[in-house]
Design a protein around this motif. Structure first.
Motif, PDB file in Angstrom:
ATOM      1  N   MET A   1      52.211  27.073 -14.204  1.00 51.21           N
ATOM      2  CA  MET A   1      53.523  27.496 -13.693  1.00 51.21           C
ATOM      3  C   MET A   1      54.633  26.738 -14.409  1.00 51.21           C
ATOM      4  SD  MET A   1      53.051  27.874  -9.606  1.00 51.21           S
ATOM      5  CE  MET A   1      54.422  28.992  -9.425  1.00 51.21           C
ATOM      6  N   PHE A   2      55.750  27.438 -14.670  1.00 57.07           N
ATOM      7  CA  PHE A   2      56.911  26.772 -15.267  1.00 57.07           C
ATOM      8  C   PHE A   2      57.543  25.855 -14.228  1.00 57.07           C
ATOM      9  CE2 PHE A   2      56.890  30.893 -17.679  1.00 57.07           C
ATOM     10  CZ  PHE A   2      56.476  30.344 -18.883  1.00 57.07           C
ATOM     11  N   TYR A   3      57.943  24.683 -14.727  1.00 55.61           N
ATOM     12  CA  TYR A   3      58.583  23.691 -13.851  1.00 55.61           C
ATOM     13  C   TYR A   3      59.968  23.413 -14.414  1.00 55.61           C
ATOM     14  CZ  TYR A   3      59.378  18.848 -12.213  1.00 55.61           C
ATOM     15  OH  TYR A   3      59.910  17.699 -11.697  1.00 55.61           O
TER      16      TYR A   3
ATOM     17  N   GLY B   1      62.350  21.876 -10.155  1.00 54.91           N
ATOM     18  CA  GLY B   1      61.283  21.535  -9.206  1.00 54.91           C
ATOM     19  C   GLY B   1      61.690  21.563  -7.741  1.00 54.91           C
ATOM     20  N   THR B   2      62.936  21.964  -7.441  1.00 52.84           N
ATOM     21  CA  THR B   2      63.409  21.848  -6.055  1.00 52.84           C
ATOM     22  C   THR B   2      62.701  22.820  -5.099  1.00 52.84           C
ATOM     23  OG1 THR B   2      65.256  23.339  -6.504  1.00 52.84           O
ATOM     24  CG2 THR B   2      65.700  20.987  -6.701  1.00 52.84           C
ATOM     25  N   GLU B   3      62.296  23.972  -5.596  1.00 54.31           N
ATOM     26  CA  GLU B   3      61.501  24.900  -4.775  1.00 54.31           C
ATOM     27  C   GLU B   3      60.015  24.634  -5.004  1.00 54.31           C
ATOM     28  OE1 GLU B   3      62.919  26.546  -2.587  1.00 54.31           O
ATOM     29  OE2 GLU B   3      64.541  27.833  -3.297  1.00 54.31           O
TER      30      GLU B   3
ATOM     31  N   GLY C   1      68.614  21.600  -9.499  1.00 53.85           N
ATOM     32  CA  GLY C   1      68.176  22.992  -9.312  1.00 53.85           C
ATOM     33  C   GLY C   1      68.889  23.892 -10.306  1.00 53.85           C
ATOM     34  N   THR C   2      68.160  24.837 -10.868  1.00 51.02           N
ATOM     35  CA  THR C   2      68.717  25.675 -11.937  1.00 51.02           C
ATOM     36  C   THR C   2      68.914  27.121 -11.472  1.00 51.02           C
ATOM     37  OG1 THR C   2      66.507  26.250 -12.754  1.00 51.02           O
ATOM     38  CG2 THR C   2      67.560  24.277 -13.689  1.00 51.02           C
ATOM     39  N   ILE C   3      69.750  27.818 -12.230  1.00 50.27           N
ATOM     40  CA  ILE C   3      69.988  29.238 -11.943  1.00 50.27           C
ATOM     41  C   ILE C   3      68.687  30.021 -12.164  1.00 50.27           C
ATOM     42  CG2 ILE C   3      70.873  29.752 -14.287  1.00 50.27           C
ATOM     43  CD1 ILE C   3      72.536  31.320 -11.353  1.00 50.27           C
TER      44      ILE C   3
ATOM     45  N   ALA D   1      69.600  33.986  -0.907  1.00 53.05           N
ATOM     46  CA  ALA D   1      70.122  33.161  -1.996  1.00 53.05           C
ATOM     47  C   ALA D   1      71.487  33.694  -2.400  1.00 53.05           C
ATOM     48  CB  ALA D   1      69.158  33.200  -3.180  1.00 53.05           C
ATOM     49  N   ASP D   2      72.268  32.837  -3.049  1.00 48.89           N
ATOM     50  CA  ASP D   2      73.630  33.227  -3.427  1.00 48.89           C
ATOM     51  C   ASP D   2      73.742  33.929  -4.787  1.00 48.89           C
ATOM     52  OD1 ASP D   2      75.538  31.927  -1.283  1.00 48.89           O
ATOM     53  OD2 ASP D   2      74.042  30.408  -1.713  1.00 48.89           O
ATOM     54  N   PRO D   3      73.194  33.332  -5.870  1.00 47.41           N
ATOM     55  CA  PRO D   3      73.606  33.822  -7.198  1.00 47.41           C
ATOM     56  C   PRO D   3      73.278  35.285  -7.502  1.00 47.41           C
ATOM     57  CG  PRO D   3      72.540  31.676  -7.383  1.00 47.41           C
ATOM     58  CD  PRO D   3      72.330  32.147  -5.981  1.00 47.41           C
TER      59      PRO D   3
HETATM   60  C1  LIG Z   1      67.528  22.230   0.933  1.00 51.91           C
HETATM   61  C2  LIG Z   1      67.791  23.440   0.059  1.00 51.91           C
HETATM   62  C3  LIG Z   1      68.929  24.204   0.245  1.00 51.91           C
HETATM   63  C4  LIG Z   1      69.155  25.317  -0.549  1.00 51.91           C
HETATM   64  N1  LIG Z   1      70.276  26.075  -0.319  1.00 51.91           N
HETATM   65  C5  LIG Z   1      70.534  27.147  -1.118  1.00 51.91           C
HETATM   66  C6  LIG Z   1      71.686  27.956  -0.932  1.00 51.91           C
HETATM   67  O1  LIG Z   1      72.558  27.684  -0.089  1.00 51.91           O
HETATM   68  N2  LIG Z   1      71.842  29.040  -1.746  1.00 51.91           N
HETATM   69  C7  LIG Z   1      70.955  29.342  -2.719  1.00 51.91           C
HETATM   70  O2  LIG Z   1      71.134  30.326  -3.431  1.00 51.91           O
HETATM   71  N3  LIG Z   1      69.847  28.595  -2.930  1.00 51.91           N
HETATM   72  C8  LIG Z   1      69.619  27.511  -2.157  1.00 51.91           C
HETATM   73  N4  LIG Z   1      68.523  26.747  -2.389  1.00 51.91           N
HETATM   74  C9  LIG Z   1      67.636  27.104  -3.501  1.00 51.91           C
HETATM   75  C10 LIG Z   1      68.024  26.361  -4.801  1.00 51.91           C
HETATM   76  O3  LIG Z   1      69.095  27.025  -5.406  1.00 51.91           O
HETATM   77  C11 LIG Z   1      66.818  26.379  -5.677  1.00 51.91           C
HETATM   78  O4  LIG Z   1      65.921  25.462  -5.081  1.00 51.91           O
HETATM   79  C12 LIG Z   1      67.005  25.980  -7.135  1.00 51.91           C
HETATM   80  O5  LIG Z   1      68.019  26.660  -7.797  1.00 51.91           O
HETATM   81  C13 LIG Z   1      65.692  26.266  -7.854  1.00 51.91           C
HETATM   82  O6  LIG Z   1      65.797  25.850  -9.195  1.00 51.91           O
HETATM   83  P1  LIG Z   1      64.727  24.847  -9.814  1.00 51.91           P
HETATM   84  O7  LIG Z   1      65.139  24.654 -11.219  1.00 51.91           O
HETATM   85  O8  LIG Z   1      64.573  23.632  -8.981  1.00 51.91           O
HETATM   86  O9  LIG Z   1      63.431  25.749  -9.708  1.00 51.91           O
HETATM   87  P2  LIG Z   1      61.898  25.277  -9.660  1.00 51.91           P
HETATM   88  O10 LIG Z   1      61.599  24.735  -8.309  1.00 51.91           O
HETATM   89  O11 LIG Z   1      61.563  24.430 -10.825  1.00 51.91           O
HETATM   90  O12 LIG Z   1      61.177  26.681  -9.843  1.00 51.91           O
HETATM   91  C14 LIG Z   1      61.234  27.689  -8.856  1.00 51.91           C
HETATM   92  C15 LIG Z   1      60.325  28.846  -9.293  1.00 51.91           C
HETATM   93  O13 LIG Z   1      60.834  29.494 -10.435  1.00 51.91           O
HETATM   94  C16 LIG Z   1      59.945  29.397 -11.554  1.00 51.91           C
HETATM   95  N5  LIG Z   1      60.822  29.135 -12.702  1.00 51.91           N
HETATM   96  C17 LIG Z   1      61.784  28.191 -12.792  1.00 51.91           C
HETATM   97  N6  LIG Z   1      62.481  28.363 -13.923  1.00 51.91           N
HETATM   98  C18 LIG Z   1      61.921  29.413 -14.577  1.00 51.91           C
HETATM   99  C19 LIG Z   1      62.209  30.087 -15.799  1.00 51.91           C
HETATM  100  N7  LIG Z   1      63.223  29.719 -16.585  1.00 51.91           N
HETATM  101  N8  LIG Z   1      61.453  31.135 -16.152  1.00 51.91           N
HETATM  102  C20 LIG Z   1      60.431  31.539 -15.360  1.00 51.91           C
HETATM  103  N9  LIG Z   1      60.116  30.960 -14.183  1.00 51.91           N
HETATM  104  C21 LIG Z   1      60.857  29.910 -13.792  1.00 51.91           C
HETATM  105  C22 LIG Z   1      58.999  28.258 -11.212  1.00 51.91           C
HETATM  106  O14 LIG Z   1      57.722  28.424 -11.822  1.00 51.91           O
HETATM  107  C23 LIG Z   1      58.914  28.402  -9.699  1.00 51.91           C
HETATM  108  O15 LIG Z   1      58.041  29.441  -9.351  1.00 51.91           O
HETATM  109  C24 LIG Z   1      68.257  25.643  -1.587  1.00 51.91           C
HETATM  110  C25 LIG Z   1      67.108  24.861  -1.803  1.00 51.91           C
HETATM  111  C26 LIG Z   1      66.856  23.770  -0.991  1.00 51.91           C
HETATM  112  C27 LIG Z   1      65.609  22.949  -1.247  1.00 51.91           C
END
Ligand SMILES: Cc1cc2nc3c(=O)[nH]c(=O)nc-3n(C[C@H](O)[C@H](O)[C@H](O)COP(=O)(O)OP(=O)(O)OC[C@H]3O[C@@H](n4cnc5c(N)ncnc54)[C@H](O)[C@@H]3O)c2cc1C
Length: 289
Positions: free
Chosen positions: A28-30, A33-35, A110-112, A123-125
């Motif tokens: 899995m892509f990381y 990592g927030t989700e 956390g990334t878009i 989710a918002d975006p």
């Molecule tokens: C406490 C909390 C509050 C939140 N509140 C909000 C909110 O108000 N509004 C909102 O919109 N979101 C909210 N979120 C979600 C937040 O925006 C996401 O957790 C964050 O943007 C995920 O990005 P990440 O880089 O950490 O993803 P990761 O955790 O690294 O990855 C998430 C998933 O996407 C996959 N992935 C990641 N990047 C890629 C890529 N480039 N290509 C293919 N697959 C990929 C990973 O394999 C995984 O399955 C909240 C999250 C938390 C934990």
């Protein structure tokens, strides 16, 4: 709880990341990592390999290209988008949306791309990106394909992305009219959100076309077709009465999941309120342009 053991790889290229994740989707892509880490710790998902994409150059780039498209690298954090000068200048509503996602810790890492690929309906975006008619660029072993934001979510927590496809860029045309966004939330994530993007005629007082999306009610953002149709070609001064005339029909066409965020009638009402607030903001923005 700790996640089950996994290997960790750090490719430096897109091709290397795609190769490393493997066809079967067991890697899995990381990204931030927030989700992902939460889900692994809760053991609701399992993987034997995490492919860290932070070392891939250029995936966190934001640019306005020669074709007047704004490009966001999938590795851009919410914070980066919120503070980027191109986004602030051309799509201030997206800057403000990203500045209000989650909390400062999540926005910093956390990334878009992670937000979109997780496929969480609350989710918002994605709602705004669908209103902007954004294209999502996916690169996998058989090449590159482009998916419209409207078509990216298949169902709750499931996207059309194949497990070995990397989301690299999100692109949309530079807006030529107001872009607005409103959301309502009880907890951490939006219960209902509405985004609107107008394209204005040369005078700046007529709407050439409008895109309106309502998010968080079903698995993916939904168009408000009746509102889009009524806005097309009218003057900014006619917007409020035009929307009010078709609002009950438009809201009635929305598919609404009843969940802990509320019942269908309540959520439709919220969508209507948010839509009118978007409209008032867009009217004011068009007036001051
Ligand atoms: C406490 C909390 C509050 C939140 N509140 C909000 C909110 O108000 N509004 C909102 O919109 N979101 C909210 N979120 C979600 C937040 O925006 C996401 O957790 C964050 O943007 C995920 O990005 P990440 O880089 O950490 O993803 P990761 O955790 O690294 O990855 C998430 C998933 O996407 C996959 N992935 C990641 N990047 C890629 C890529 N480039 N290509 C293919 N697959 C990929 C990973 O394999 C995984 O399955 C909240 C999250 C938390 C934990």
């Amino acid at each position: 709880m700790l996640p089950s053991p996994f290997a960790f790889e750090r490719p430096s290229t897109i091709a290397g990341a795609v190769r490393a994740v493997g066809k079967s989707g067991d890697g899995m892509f990381y990204s931030g990592g927030t989700e992902l880490l939460l889900a692994l710790k809760l053991r609701v998902i399992h993987t034997d390999r995490l492919i860290d994409i932070k070392g891939i150059n250029g995936l966190d780039r934001i640019a306005l290209n020669d074709a007047n498209d704004i490009e966001l690298g999938a590795r851009c954090t919410h914070n980066k988008i919120a503070n980027d000068p191109v986004i602030r200048a051309h799509v201030p509503a997206l800057s403000s949306l990203c500045a209000n996602v989650a909390n400062i810790r999540i926005r910093s890492v956390g990334t878009i791309g992670g937000n979109l690929c997780f496929g969480e309906p609350h989710a918002d975006p994605l709602t705004m990106l669908a209103a902007l008619d954004a294209r999502l660029v996916l690169i996998g072993p058989s090449g590159t394909r482009v998916v419209h934001a409207d078509d990216f979510i298949r169902s709750e927590l499931e996207t059309v992305r194949e497990p070995d496809e990397l989301l690299t860029v999100i692109a949309f045309s530079r807006p030529t009219g107001p872009v607005t966004y409103r959301r309502f939330k009880h907890g951490e994530r939006p219960s209902v959100n509405v985004a609107m993007a107008w394209s204005l005629g040369p005078s700046g007082r007529t709407i050439r076309s409008a895109r309106v999306r309502v998010g968080a009610l079903g698995s993916r953002p939904q168009p408000l077709k009746a509102i889009e149709d009524v806005l097309q070609g009218i003057s900014v001064a006619e917007v409020r009465p035009a929307i009010e005339a078709v609002l009950p029909t438009a809201l009635g066409e929305l598919e609404v999941n009843e969940d802990r965020h509320g019942g269908a009638e309540y959520k439709r009402h919220l969508a209507g309120v948010l839509l009118l607030r978007n409209a008032d903001e867009a009217i004011a923005a068009a007036g001051s342009a």
